[in-house]
Design a protein around this motif. Structure first.
Motif, mmCIF file in Angstrom:
data_model
loop_
_atom_site.group_PDB
_atom_site.id
_atom_site.type_symbol
_atom_site.label_atom_id
_atom_site.label_comp_id
_atom_site.label_asym_id
_atom_site.label_seq_id
_atom_site.Cartn_x
_atom_site.Cartn_y
_atom_site.Cartn_z
ATOM 1 N N ARG A 12 -28.603 24.681 58.768
ATOM 2 C CA ARG A 12 -28.311 23.104 59.286
ATOM 3 C C ARG A 12 -29.242 22.642 59.873
ATOM 4 O O ARG A 12 -30.364 23.035 60.311
ATOM 5 C CB ARG A 12 -27.125 23.387 60.021
ATOM 6 N N GLN A 41 -30.828 23.739 47.754
ATOM 7 C CA GLN A 41 -29.630 22.953 47.558
ATOM 8 C C GLN A 41 -28.835 22.224 48.622
ATOM 9 O O GLN A 41 -28.805 23.185 49.518
ATOM 10 C CB GLN A 41 -28.490 23.435 46.614
ATOM 11 N N LYS A 42 -28.466 21.088 48.645
ATOM 12 C CA LYS A 42 -27.617 20.567 49.889
ATOM 13 C C LYS A 42 -26.265 20.640 49.321
ATOM 14 O O LYS A 42 -25.718 20.503 48.371
ATOM 15 C CB LYS A 42 -28.104 19.141 49.876
ATOM 16 N N ARG A 43 -25.279 21.095 50.414
ATOM 17 C CA ARG A 43 -23.887 21.130 50.386
ATOM 18 C C ARG A 43 -23.371 20.604 51.567
ATOM 19 O O ARG A 43 -23.837 20.723 52.688
ATOM 20 C CB ARG A 43 -23.685 22.726 50.396
ATOM 21 N N ARG A 44 -22.509 19.746 51.209
ATOM 22 C CA ARG A 44 -21.906 18.961 52.312
ATOM 23 C C ARG A 44 -20.957 19.949 53.011
ATOM 24 O O ARG A 44 -19.921 20.515 52.264
ATOM 25 C CB ARG A 44 -20.939 17.685 51.958
ATOM 26 N N TYR A 45 -21.047 20.121 54.377
ATOM 27 C CA TYR A 45 -19.818 20.904 55.004
ATOM 28 C C TYR A 45 -18.928 20.122 56.022
ATOM 29 O O TYR A 45 -18.193 20.718 56.579
ATOM 30 C CB TYR A 45 -20.743 22.237 55.922
ATOM 31 N N GLU A 47 -17.327 15.960 56.230
ATOM 32 C CA GLU A 47 -17.315 14.682 56.042
ATOM 33 C C GLU A 47 -17.223 13.622 56.879
ATOM 34 O O GLU A 47 -17.771 12.587 56.912
ATOM 35 C CB GLU A 47 -15.862 14.391 55.067
ATOM 36 N N ASP A 52 -24.620 17.926 56.343
ATOM 37 C CA ASP A 52 -24.940 19.056 54.935
ATOM 38 C C ASP A 52 -25.500 20.141 55.622
ATOM 39 O O ASP A 52 -26.340 20.104 56.556
ATOM 40 C CB ASP A 52 -25.878 18.030 54.271
ATOM 41 N N GLU A 53 -25.593 21.108 54.760
ATOM 42 C CA GLU A 53 -26.545 22.484 55.088
ATOM 43 C C GLU A 53 -27.383 22.760 53.746
ATOM 44 O O GLU A 53 -27.069 22.324 52.732
ATOM 45 C CB GLU A 53 -25.583 23.491 55.546
ATOM 46 N N TYR A 54 -28.289 23.403 54.125
ATOM 47 C CA TYR A 54 -29.098 23.797 52.832
ATOM 48 C C TYR A 54 -29.040 25.269 52.448
ATOM 49 O O TYR A 54 -29.331 26.093 53.608
ATOM 50 C CB TYR A 54 -30.543 23.323 53.353
ATOM 51 N N GLN A 55 -29.191 25.443 51.304
ATOM 52 C CA GLN A 55 -29.000 27.014 50.834
ATOM 53 C C GLN A 55 -30.114 27.217 49.911
ATOM 54 O O GLN A 55 -30.477 26.204 48.968
ATOM 55 C CB GLN A 55 -27.641 27.166 50.202
ATOM 56 N N THR A 57 -31.803 28.190 46.407
ATOM 57 C CA THR A 57 -31.443 28.215 45.090
ATOM 58 C C THR A 57 -31.829 29.729 44.394
ATOM 59 O O THR A 57 -32.720 30.452 45.243
ATOM 60 C CB THR A 57 -31.871 27.041 44.263
#
Length: 120
Positions: A12, A41-45, A47, A52-55, A57
């Motif tokens: 985060r 990669q960015k993932r919305r955790y 709304e 977003d969080e970053y993971q 790849t």
């Protein structure tokens, strides 16, 4: 350092900022570049509010051993002050990363190597 932190489980924005101690605008640019280049990669955790969080790849995970080898070089040649150490979680043993040839397992530093230019 962002990739190192991601490999350690930080995902985060606020956690990256706290760990790295950098300004939010700089962190935003660097995260965007790592996403654009395919290492994160960015993932919305959430709304509301949007978060977003970053993971890492697959490309990011493949880069971690490169970072570990660079860190080992730094410890050897510029190892002053407090340094982190890479530990094997299963054995508790300190790990000394080296770059090896996949086919032979030989360290590249012990091989007589030459570069061949790619032909056009």
């Amino acid at each position: 350092m962002i990739l190192r932190d991601a490999a350690l489980g930080i995902a985060r924005f606020d956690d990256f900022r706290r760990s790295l101690g950098i300004a939010p605008n700089i962190l935003t640019r660097r995260l965007a570049a790592l996403v654009r280049d395919g290492l994160l990669q960015k993932r919305r955790y959430s709304e509301r509010p949007p978060r977003d969080e970053y993971q890492l790849t697959a490309a990011g995970r493949d880069y971690i051993p490169v970072l570990q080898a660079i860190a080992a070089w730094g410890r050897t040649h510029h190892g002053e002050g407090k340094l982190s150490t890479l530990i094997d979680s299963e054995t508790g043993r300190v790990v000394d990363p080296v770059v090896v040839d996949r086919a032979t397992g030989r360290p590249l530093s012990e091989m007589a190597l030459r570069y061949e230019r790619a032909e056009d």
